[in-house]
Design an enzyme around this catalytic site. Structure first.
Site, PDB file in Angstrom:
ATOM      1  N   CYS A   2     -81.352  83.682  51.200  1.00 42.52           N
ATOM      2  CA  CYS A   2     -81.247  85.123  51.394  1.00 42.52           C
ATOM      3  C   CYS A   2     -80.704  85.740  50.107  1.00 42.52           C
ATOM      4  O   CYS A   2     -79.797  85.192  49.491  1.00 42.52           O
ATOM      5  CB  CYS A   2     -80.333  85.540  52.533  1.00 42.52           C
ATOM      6  SG  CYS A   2     -80.874  85.013  54.147  1.00 42.52           S
ATOM      7  N   ARG A  27     -84.844  82.933  46.642  1.00 38.65           N
ATOM      8  CA  ARG A  27     -83.764  82.531  47.549  1.00 38.65           C
ATOM      9  C   ARG A  27     -84.150  82.668  49.015  1.00 38.65           C
ATOM     10  O   ARG A  27     -83.400  82.282  49.906  1.00 38.65           O
ATOM     11  CB  ARG A  27     -82.528  83.376  47.284  1.00 38.65           C
ATOM     12  CG  ARG A  27     -81.943  83.155  45.916  1.00 38.65           C
ATOM     13  CD  ARG A  27     -80.733  84.031  45.728  1.00 38.65           C
ATOM     14  NE  ARG A  27     -79.653  83.585  46.579  1.00 38.65           N
ATOM     15  CZ  ARG A  27     -78.580  82.965  46.151  1.00 38.65           C
ATOM     16  NH1 ARG A  27     -78.444  82.719  44.883  1.00 38.65           N
ATOM     17  NH2 ARG A  27     -77.631  82.598  46.972  1.00 38.65           N
ATOM     18  N   TRP A  73     -84.196  84.489  54.454  1.00 41.66           N
ATOM     19  CA  TRP A  73     -84.614  83.145  54.847  1.00 41.66           C
ATOM     20  C   TRP A  73     -84.040  82.966  56.244  1.00 41.66           C
ATOM     21  O   TRP A  73     -82.824  82.906  56.419  1.00 41.66           O
ATOM     22  CB  TRP A  73     -84.046  82.112  53.881  1.00 41.66           C
ATOM     23  CG  TRP A  73     -84.470  80.711  54.164  1.00 41.66           C
ATOM     24  CD1 TRP A  73     -85.617  80.108  53.724  1.00 41.66           C
ATOM     25  CD2 TRP A  73     -83.775  79.728  54.928  1.00 41.66           C
ATOM     26  NE1 TRP A  73     -85.659  78.809  54.179  1.00 41.66           N
ATOM     27  CE2 TRP A  73     -84.553  78.547  54.923  1.00 41.66           C
ATOM     28  CE3 TRP A  73     -82.573  79.723  55.637  1.00 41.66           C
ATOM     29  CZ2 TRP A  73     -84.164  77.383  55.576  1.00 41.66           C
ATOM     30  CZ3 TRP A  73     -82.187  78.562  56.288  1.00 41.66           C
ATOM     31  CH2 TRP A  73     -82.983  77.409  56.252  1.00 41.66           C
ATOM     32  N   ASN A  99     -75.841  87.528  54.389  1.00 41.51           N
ATOM     33  CA  ASN A  99     -76.259  86.184  54.015  1.00 41.51           C
ATOM     34  C   ASN A  99     -75.232  85.240  54.635  1.00 41.51           C
ATOM     35  O   ASN A  99     -74.040  85.436  54.440  1.00 41.51           O
ATOM     36  CB  ASN A  99     -76.246  86.088  52.482  1.00 41.51           C
ATOM     37  CG  ASN A  99     -76.797  84.781  51.987  1.00 41.51           C
ATOM     38  OD1 ASN A  99     -77.253  83.962  52.774  1.00 41.51           O
ATOM     39  ND2 ASN A  99     -76.748  84.585  50.687  1.00 41.51           N
ATOM     40  N   GLY A 100     -75.669  84.260  55.397  1.00 43.25           N
ATOM     41  CA  GLY A 100     -74.729  83.357  56.067  1.00 43.25           C
ATOM     42  C   GLY A 100     -75.038  83.272  57.549  1.00 43.25           C
ATOM     43  O   GLY A 100     -76.139  83.633  57.979  1.00 43.25           O
ATOM     44  N   GLU A 482     -87.005  60.777  44.933  1.00 43.40           N
ATOM     45  CA  GLU A 482     -87.149  62.114  44.357  1.00 43.40           C
ATOM     46  C   GLU A 482     -88.637  62.478  44.178  1.00 43.40           C
ATOM     47  O   GLU A 482     -89.035  63.609  44.444  1.00 43.40           O
ATOM     48  CB  GLU A 482     -86.389  62.176  43.018  1.00 43.40           C
ATOM     49  CG  GLU A 482     -86.509  63.460  42.231  1.00 43.40           C
ATOM     50  CD  GLU A 482     -86.019  64.715  42.948  1.00 43.40           C
ATOM     51  OE1 GLU A 482     -85.425  64.612  44.033  1.00 43.40           O
ATOM     52  OE2 GLU A 482     -86.279  65.802  42.416  1.00 43.40           O
ATOM     53  N   LYS A 486     -90.448  65.695  45.968  1.00 44.16           N
ATOM     54  CA  LYS A 486     -91.171  66.742  45.247  1.00 44.16           C
ATOM     55  C   LYS A 486     -92.538  66.982  45.898  1.00 44.16           C
ATOM     56  O   LYS A 486     -92.953  68.108  46.098  1.00 44.16           O
ATOM     57  CB  LYS A 486     -91.379  66.383  43.762  1.00 44.16           C
ATOM     58  CG  LYS A 486     -90.154  66.406  42.886  1.00 44.16           C
ATOM     59  CD  LYS A 486     -89.571  67.770  42.617  1.00 44.16           C
ATOM     60  CE  LYS A 486     -88.602  68.228  43.667  1.00 44.16           C
ATOM     61  NZ  LYS A 486     -87.203  67.925  43.548  1.00 44.16           N
ATOM     62  N   GLU A 489     -92.225  68.694  49.377  1.00 42.95           N
ATOM     63  CA  GLU A 489     -91.765  70.078  49.324  1.00 42.95           C
ATOM     64  C   GLU A 489     -92.869  71.057  48.968  1.00 42.95           C
ATOM     65  O   GLU A 489     -92.957  72.126  49.548  1.00 42.95           O
ATOM     66  CB  GLU A 489     -90.684  70.229  48.244  1.00 42.95           C
ATOM     67  CG  GLU A 489     -89.345  69.720  48.631  1.00 42.95           C
ATOM     68  CD  GLU A 489     -88.353  69.930  47.505  1.00 42.95           C
ATOM     69  OE1 GLU A 489     -87.355  70.615  47.735  1.00 42.95           O
ATOM     70  OE2 GLU A 489     -88.571  69.413  46.391  1.00 42.95           O
ATOM     71  N   HIS A 505     -90.597  45.010  54.843  1.00 45.44           N
ATOM     72  CA  HIS A 505     -89.808  45.044  56.075  1.00 45.44           C
ATOM     73  C   HIS A 505     -90.275  46.160  57.002  1.00 45.44           C
ATOM     74  O   HIS A 505     -89.544  46.575  57.899  1.00 45.44           O
ATOM     75  CB  HIS A 505     -88.320  45.204  55.748  1.00 45.44           C
ATOM     76  CG  HIS A 505     -87.781  44.073  54.930  1.00 45.44           C
ATOM     77  ND1 HIS A 505     -87.570  42.817  55.440  1.00 45.44           N
ATOM     78  CD2 HIS A 505     -87.477  44.001  53.610  1.00 45.44           C
ATOM     79  CE1 HIS A 505     -87.121  42.017  54.481  1.00 45.44           C
ATOM     80  NE2 HIS A 505     -87.068  42.714  53.348  1.00 45.44           N
ATOM     81  N   LYS A 604     -84.204  78.436  47.767  1.00 45.39           N
ATOM     82  CA  LYS A 604     -83.291  77.881  46.779  1.00 45.39           C
ATOM     83  C   LYS A 604     -81.870  78.150  47.240  1.00 45.39           C
ATOM     84  O   LYS A 604     -81.593  79.207  47.771  1.00 45.39           O
ATOM     85  CB  LYS A 604     -83.557  78.617  45.454  1.00 45.39           C
ATOM     86  CG  LYS A 604     -83.013  77.933  44.235  1.00 45.39           C
ATOM     87  CD  LYS A 604     -83.964  76.889  43.750  1.00 45.39           C
ATOM     88  CE  LYS A 604     -83.479  76.194  42.509  1.00 45.39           C
ATOM     89  NZ  LYS A 604     -84.143  74.886  42.356  1.00 45.39           N
TER      90      LYS A 604
HETATM   91  C1  F6R Z   1     -85.215  69.843  46.119  1.00 50.71           C
HETATM   92  C2  F6R Z   1     -84.126  70.774  46.119  1.00 50.71           C
HETATM   93  C3  F6R Z   1     -83.047  70.595  47.114  1.00 50.71           C
HETATM   94  C4  F6R Z   1     -81.685  70.770  46.429  1.00 50.71           C
HETATM   95  C5  F6R Z   1     -80.562  70.750  47.464  1.00 50.71           C
HETATM   96  C6  F6R Z   1     -79.208  70.825  46.812  1.00 50.71           C
HETATM   97  O1  F6R Z   1     -86.179  70.162  45.181  1.00 50.71           O
HETATM   98  O2  F6R Z   1     -84.085  71.673  45.325  1.00 50.71           O
HETATM   99  O3  F6R Z   1     -83.133  69.370  47.758  1.00 50.71           O
HETATM  100  O4  F6R Z   1     -81.530  69.742  45.497  1.00 50.71           O
HETATM  101  O5  F6R Z   1     -80.720  71.818  48.344  1.00 50.71           O
HETATM  102  O6  F6R Z   1     -79.079  71.995  46.069  1.00 50.71           O
HETATM  103  P1  F6R Z   1     -77.964  72.157  44.984  1.00 50.71           P
HETATM  104  O7  F6R Z   1     -78.228  71.170  43.905  1.00 50.71           O
HETATM  105  O8  F6R Z   1     -78.088  73.568  44.511  1.00 50.71           O
HETATM  106  O9  F6R Z   1     -76.659  71.881  45.658  1.00 50.71           O
END
Ligand code: F6R
Length: 609
Positions: A2, A27, A73, A99-100, A482, A486, A489, A505, A604
């Site tokens: 948000c 965000r 969001w 936000n929250g 990772e 990616k 996502e 396994h 984000k």
């Molecule tokens: C994946 C991604 C998320 C963040 C996670 C932690 O691409 O961006 O998995 O890594 O939400 O976010 P931060 O690093 O901001 O605490």
């Protein structure tokens, strides 16, 4: 998660709010809205969808008034016009963005409904605006009403409130959700993220948890929720506008992948002491002896940052000879972890605002550990609440899928490892060797980026697969996790990362001719073992995409696709092996027509638990 933006001044608010919302859209982007307060009139416009949808409907472009804007969001209440913020009271005098999460919203709502309040949305936020309306019956002024209401609220918030009865001000308050006040000339701004206001001012004041601000065009007053005045320092934000724009790239994610040679240089600048074979991390100067004597180190993080933590654990144990645990921050505080004074807890977070990671920080602090941040966003909550730490200096990361922050986190963790290892007996010679390897990384990353077209071709051939498996061993097991994250996502393809030896396994049952298997196979001490794992995949007709250091005829004979990355020290290899996986995920998602920078359901900076 948000975005919040606000403006009070002599200019029309809507263009400023809109620009801010566009900058904040990463965000959260399921709906957006604005509210303007004029004497006796509140204008509210909100819309499901992107900010561009809202923009098409706006018609108050010339109104000079205090205004607030929000990009959402969804947590409580599905994305819709009605659930979009701002929310208003019964009389349509007060508008609020939030936000929250208001955790006790149900109880508040039930009571207020009994008292005659009529609710329009399914959100937790609306309860707060009606509660402020109710409190106004006792207090008269908006600021006091907000304060009285917030005392009854459980949960987290960053809020902005305006009223047509007091149209010259915005009331803002925070608990657990960041808010920054931008200081201008005869105008002031509010934002959840500096990116929304750096076009207008670089002077900012960070609101702390438990503070309320009254923002007028010529003044900003801050107080605690108990009405005690607080003194604030005006700070400078150093974000460069070019850093938050795409600069000719089709997506922020691609720009950020391509920036990595530079972001790695920035992470290392002034910190690699080649002559001495050591690292200089000023943010850890105050805790040098704590680090030296720590019996145990905990790395707590979420998502991609947690993957970086796992690599860090391997490094710190191998070179620092210290016992390390990597924890999901979201689990940490709920499982009553054993943390003692003398332990060191590193919180790894790109945003520095992740609610779970912040909660882990509080848990560790309360148990007496030293808490240290590894953050990207300067001035973020985790950075400010830590006893020390290291910024990764990757610059703003706007693409929702984290890329450059990951590699910078890895480099910073290597520097922390070097520092601790040297404290605990690593020789100067070995230290110098590590420094030299670190300094070579940017150009090696550049060499991989030159192979982007090769990777794009592979993406074209694999884009229609429904599942992927990623396998790696040792330092490259977290890279497998990772790489899979990616892909999930941004392309919505189901993918799983596994330690390569674990395949037999269970996951081996999934392998057939339709299953692409990405195998990370650099020439390290597990190389021979991983060749056997590739053989196991091929025996079941899986398609192998191998990430290798050199074209070994044995792998070449087995793999369907080979992607070469330069050699480096084992523990630095993730910095290189992740690059082709970022590019593979990116190109597959582009070819599937996905929304790269705003993948569905994600946002984000996850500031809710
Ligand atoms: C994946 C991604 C998320 C963040 C996670 C932690 O691409 O961006 O998995 O890594 O939400 O976010 P931060 O690093 O901001 O605490």
């Amino acid at each position: 998660m948000c975005g919040i933006v606000g403006y009070v001044g002599n200019k029309p608010a809507v263009p400023i709010l809109l620009e801010g919302l566009k900058r904040l859209e990463y965000r959260g982007y399921d709906s957006a809205g604005i509210a303007l307060a004029e004497i006796g009139r509140l204008i509210v416009q909100k819309k499901i969808g992107k900010v561009s949808q809202l923009e098409k409907e706006l018609n108050s472009f010339n109104v000079v008034a205090a205004g607030i804007g929000h990009t959402r969001w969804a947590t409580h209440g599905a994305p819709s016009d009605i659930n979009a913020h701002p929310h208003t009271d019964c009389k349509n005098e007060i508008a609020l963005i939030h936000n929250g999460i208001i955790e006790n919203y149900n109880a508040i709502r039930t009571k207020l409904e009994k008292d005659g309040h009529v609710f329009k949305s399914a959100t937790d936020t609306e309860a707060l605006v009606h509660l402020i309306e109710e409190m106004k019956k006792y207090s008269g002024d908006l600021e006091t009403a907000v304060r009285l209401a917030l005392r009854q609220v459980e949960g987290t918030y960053g809020i902005a409130v305006i009223s047509s009865k007091e149209p010259d001000k915005i009331i803002a308050a925070r608990k657990g959700s960041p808010l920054i006040i931008g200081i201008g000339e005869n105008e002031n701004f509010l934002a959840s993220d500096a990116a929304a206001i750096v076009d207008y001012t670089r002077k900012v004041v960070y609101l702390e948890d438990g503070e309320i601000a009254v923002i007028c065009k010529n003044s900003v007053d801050t107080k605690t929720i108990d009405n005690k005045t607080t003194e604030k320092q005006v700070e400078q934000v150093t974000i460069d506008l070019a850093q938050i724009e795409k600069g000719g790239f089709s997506h922020f994610m691609l720009k950020e992948i391509m920036e990595q040679p530079e972001t790695l240089r920035n992470a290392m600048r002034g910190r690699v002491l080649l002559e001495e074979g050591n690292a200089k991390l000023s943010g850890l100067d105050g805790v040098k002896s704590v680090l030296e004597n720590a019996q145990r180190i905990i790395l707590a993080a979420c998502g991609t940052s947690w993957h970086a933590g796992l690599v860090g654990e391997y490094m710190l144990e191998q070179y620092g000879k210290v016992s390390v645990e990597t924890e999901y921050a979201s689990e940490f505080r709920y499982r009553d972890p054993i943390v003692k004074p003398g332990d060191v807890v590193f919180l790894i977070s790109q945003s520095g605002e992740t609610a779970d990671t912040l909660a882990a920080l509080h848990e560790a602090k309360q148990k007496g550990a030293a808490v240290l941040g590894i953050c990207n966003v300067v001035g973020s909550t985790i950075a400010r609440e830590s006893d020390g730490g290291v910024y990764i200096h990757a610059g703003p990361e706007i693409g929702v899928a984290s890329t450059k922050a990951f590699t910078s986190q890895l480099v910073v963790l290597s520097l922390v490892t070097l520092l601790i290892a040297r404290q605990r007996g690593m020789s100067e010679k070995e230290g110098r060797n590590i420094c030299a390897k670190l300094l070579e990384l940017p150009q090696k990353v550049q060499a991989i980026l030159h192979r982007a077209t090769e990777i794009e071709k592979i993406a074209e051939e694999l884009k229609d697969s429904s599942n992927f498996l990623y396998l790696g061993r040792g330092y490259n097991f977290p890279v497998a996790l990772e790489g899979a994250l990616k892909l999930k996502e941004i392309s919505y393809i189901h993918a799983e990362g596994y330690p390569a030896a674990e395949m037999k396994h269970g996951p081996i049952a999934l392998i057939d001719e339709n299953m692409p298997v990405v195998v990370i196979a650099p020439k390290d001490r597990t190389y021979e073992k991983i060749i056997s794992n590739i053989q196991e995949v091929k025996a079941r007709h899986g398609k192998v995409i191998a990430i290798v250091n050199e074209v070994d005829p044995r792998i070449a004979a087995l793999a369907d696709y080979l992607i070469q990355v330069p050699e480096t020290a084992d523990f630095l290899s993730p910095v290189l092996t992740i690059i082709p996986l970022q590019l593979l995920a990116y190109y597959i998602a582009v070819k599937r027509g996905c929304n790269i920078d705003q993948p569905r359901n994600l946002a984000k900076s996850v500031t809710v638990e």
